[in-house]
Design an enzyme around this catalytic site. Structure first.
Site, PDB file in Angstrom:
ATOM      1  N   LYS A 113       5.358  -8.372 -16.246  1.00  0.00           N
ATOM      2  CA  LYS A 113       5.958  -7.434 -16.976  1.00  0.00           C
ATOM      3  C   LYS A 113       6.474  -8.130 -18.333  1.00  0.00           C
ATOM      4  O   LYS A 113       6.383  -7.318 -19.315  1.00  0.00           O
ATOM      5  CB  LYS A 113       7.500  -7.233 -16.309  1.00  0.00           C
ATOM      6  N   LYS A 196      -9.181   3.519  -4.608  1.00  0.00           N
ATOM      7  CA  LYS A 196      -7.884   4.385  -3.976  1.00  0.00           C
ATOM      8  C   LYS A 196      -7.452   5.525  -4.770  1.00  0.00           C
ATOM      9  O   LYS A 196      -7.549   5.639  -5.664  1.00  0.00           O
ATOM     10  CB  LYS A 196      -6.847   3.161  -3.904  1.00  0.00           C
ATOM     11  N   LYS A 199      -1.782   7.984  -8.741  1.00  0.00           N
ATOM     12  CA  LYS A 199      -1.339   8.601  -9.960  1.00  0.00           C
ATOM     13  C   LYS A 199      -2.004   8.142 -11.321  1.00  0.00           C
ATOM     14  O   LYS A 199      -2.646   8.770 -11.728  1.00  0.00           O
ATOM     15  CB  LYS A 199       0.365   8.507  -9.963  1.00  0.00           C
TER      16      LYS A 199
HETATM   17  P1  AMP Z   1       3.089   4.708  -5.621  1.00  0.00           P
HETATM   18  O1  AMP Z   1       3.828   6.098  -6.052  1.00  0.00           O
HETATM   19  O2  AMP Z   1       1.746   4.613  -5.964  1.00  0.00           O
HETATM   20  O3  AMP Z   1       4.225   3.440  -6.033  1.00  0.00           O
HETATM   21  O4  AMP Z   1       2.825   4.703  -3.834  1.00  0.00           O
HETATM   22  C1  AMP Z   1       4.044   4.767  -3.037  1.00  0.00           C
HETATM   23  C2  AMP Z   1       3.578   4.451  -1.698  1.00  0.00           C
HETATM   24  O5  AMP Z   1       2.447   5.240  -1.407  1.00  0.00           O
HETATM   25  C3  AMP Z   1       2.951   2.894  -1.676  1.00  0.00           C
HETATM   26  O6  AMP Z   1       3.783   1.978  -1.436  1.00  0.00           O
HETATM   27  C4  AMP Z   1       1.857   2.941  -0.432  1.00  0.00           C
HETATM   28  O7  AMP Z   1       2.591   2.845   0.815  1.00  0.00           O
HETATM   29  C5  AMP Z   1       1.667   4.575  -0.564  1.00  0.00           C
HETATM   30  N1  AMP Z   1       0.163   4.806  -1.016  1.00  0.00           N
HETATM   31  C6  AMP Z   1      -0.004   5.197  -2.535  1.00  0.00           C
HETATM   32  N2  AMP Z   1      -1.130   5.439  -2.852  1.00  0.00           N
HETATM   33  C7  AMP Z   1      -1.705   5.340  -1.549  1.00  0.00           C
HETATM   34  C8  AMP Z   1      -3.116   5.400  -1.016  1.00  0.00           C
HETATM   35  N3  AMP Z   1      -4.141   5.979  -1.628  1.00  0.00           N
HETATM   36  N4  AMP Z   1      -3.475   5.299   0.317  1.00  0.00           N
HETATM   37  C9  AMP Z   1      -2.624   4.956   1.184  1.00  0.00           C
HETATM   38  N5  AMP Z   1      -1.083   4.908   0.900  1.00  0.00           N
HETATM   39  C10 AMP Z   1      -1.038   4.985  -0.611  1.00  0.00           C
END
Ligand code: AMP
Length: 329
Positions: A113, A196, A199
């Site tokens: 960061k 993957k 967002k």
């Molecule tokens: P994020 O909003 O990207 O921080 O994601 C929050 C949580 O959602 C992460 O810690 C993962 O456990 C899950 N997650 C996000 N993207 C995926 C994905 N494409 N496949 C599976 N789990 C996901």
């Protein structure tokens, strides 16, 4: 009901997508049945990188609505906003008194960061691990579901818990373990062949997406020219479609298209149409709930207040002990 306490923090960054649902939410829904759970929206943490968060309260509200719509249940779990529980800051202060500059500076995510925002290497960023430790220790949580990127912060939390116990000759804080979801956690791929779903990847299908948008996104999915040899391995982009199909469709549908693939008779247009409709059938009830809950401001206010109250009850019990142990009256 297991006696252990589970805590999970949620970043208030945008809407939930299918990856969040199948990767995390489904497990939260199970955890709330089995453990005493605390789920909180980490709005203080976001200040370490966004000092003037214009839409913070809107983002917090959005996340809260979506978590409730997915089935997180305020009767079963404490669902609250971090900044509603002021006890956390007091524990953060005490933990900071026994956290050392050198060890905080060595944390990888701090170094990263600091590189990313060289003009804003603030003390909050440096002490992110103590705030995270305070979030966890304030409820004396035993299990914390975290991704690999948070492992070092979890190690710090355990270190701060141990250190507090040693300095003040107490066993107040359990050392929380990083909790990986048992069984296979689905990793939901994007439909653009880039890996993957996420967002920031710009390839996400959101729970709140309108049916026509879901159709558009799915129909644009990257495919190939189709198999020519029966029973051949699926290339990644095709496997991705089947992974999502497995998550949202019936076993019969999955088997039907899988057999077609193996027989080299698959028509990707048909597969995509079916996939889009099955995603819509899956997300529609959630989307309707999101819209219903959003429209009900009184309910939202009540939920936030109840969550805060539950969390504060647990937090103030810990803080009372902490004050006594350190020597405050
Ligand atoms: P994020 O909003 O990207 O921080 O994601 C929050 C949580 O959602 C992460 O810690 C993962 O456990 C899950 N997650 C996000 N993207 C995926 C994905 N494409 N496949 C599976 N789990 C996901």
């Amino acid at each position: 009901m297991n006696k252990e306490i589970v805590l999970s923090g949620i970043r208030p960054t945008g809407n939930l997508h299918l990856g969040n649902y199948f990767g995390a939410m489904k497990n939260f829904l199970r955890l709330q049945e089995e453990y005493k759970c605390f789920f909180f929206i980490a709005d203080w943490h976001s200040l370490t990188t966004h000092p003037r968060p214009g839409d913070l309260s809107e983002n917090v509200r959005k996340i809260l609505v979506e978590y409730l719509a997915c089935g997180l249940d305020t009767e079963k779990a404490a669902i609250y906003v971090q900044s509603d529980v002021k006890e956390v800051i007091e524990l953060y202060l005490y933990l900071n008194m026994n956290a050392y500059l050198g060890e905080l500076q060595r944390v990888t995510s701090f170094k990263e960061k600091a590189r990313q925002q060289p003009d804003n290497i603030n003390a909050g960023l440096l002490t992110y691990p103590t705030l995270m430790a305070a979030d966890i220790l304030i409820h004396r949580a035993n299990k914390v579901p975290v991704g690999k990127d948070q492992e070092q912060n979890m190690e710090m939390t355990r270190k701060f818990a141990r250190r507090f116990n040693t300095i003040y000759e107490t066993d107040l804080f359990p050392e929380p373990e990083s909790y990986t979801f048992p069984g296979e956690t689905v990793k939901v791929p994007g439909l653009d062949g880039s890996g993957k779903m996420g967002k920031s990847e710009g390839n996400a299908i959101y729970l709140i997406d309108e049916p026509q948008d879901i159709r558009k996104k799915v129909m644009k999915a990257v495919t190939d020219s189709g198999p020519t040899v029966p029973n051949s391995d699926k290339p990644e982009v095709i496997e991705n479609l089947f992974t999502i199909l497995r998550a949202v469709s019936s076993q019969d549908t999955y088997t039907y298209f899988n057999d077609k693939y193996n027989a080299c008779e698959i028509r990707y247009g048909d597969l995509k149409k079916q996939l889009a409709e099955d995603i819509i059938a899956f997300t529609s009830p959630i989307r309707e709930k999101i819209l219903d809950i959003s429209a009900n401001k009184d309910y939202m206010t009540k939920v936030a207040a109840e969550g805060a109250e539950k969390a504060r009850e647990s937090a103030s019990a810990t803080l009372k002990e902490v004050r006594k142990i350190i020597g405050f009256r």
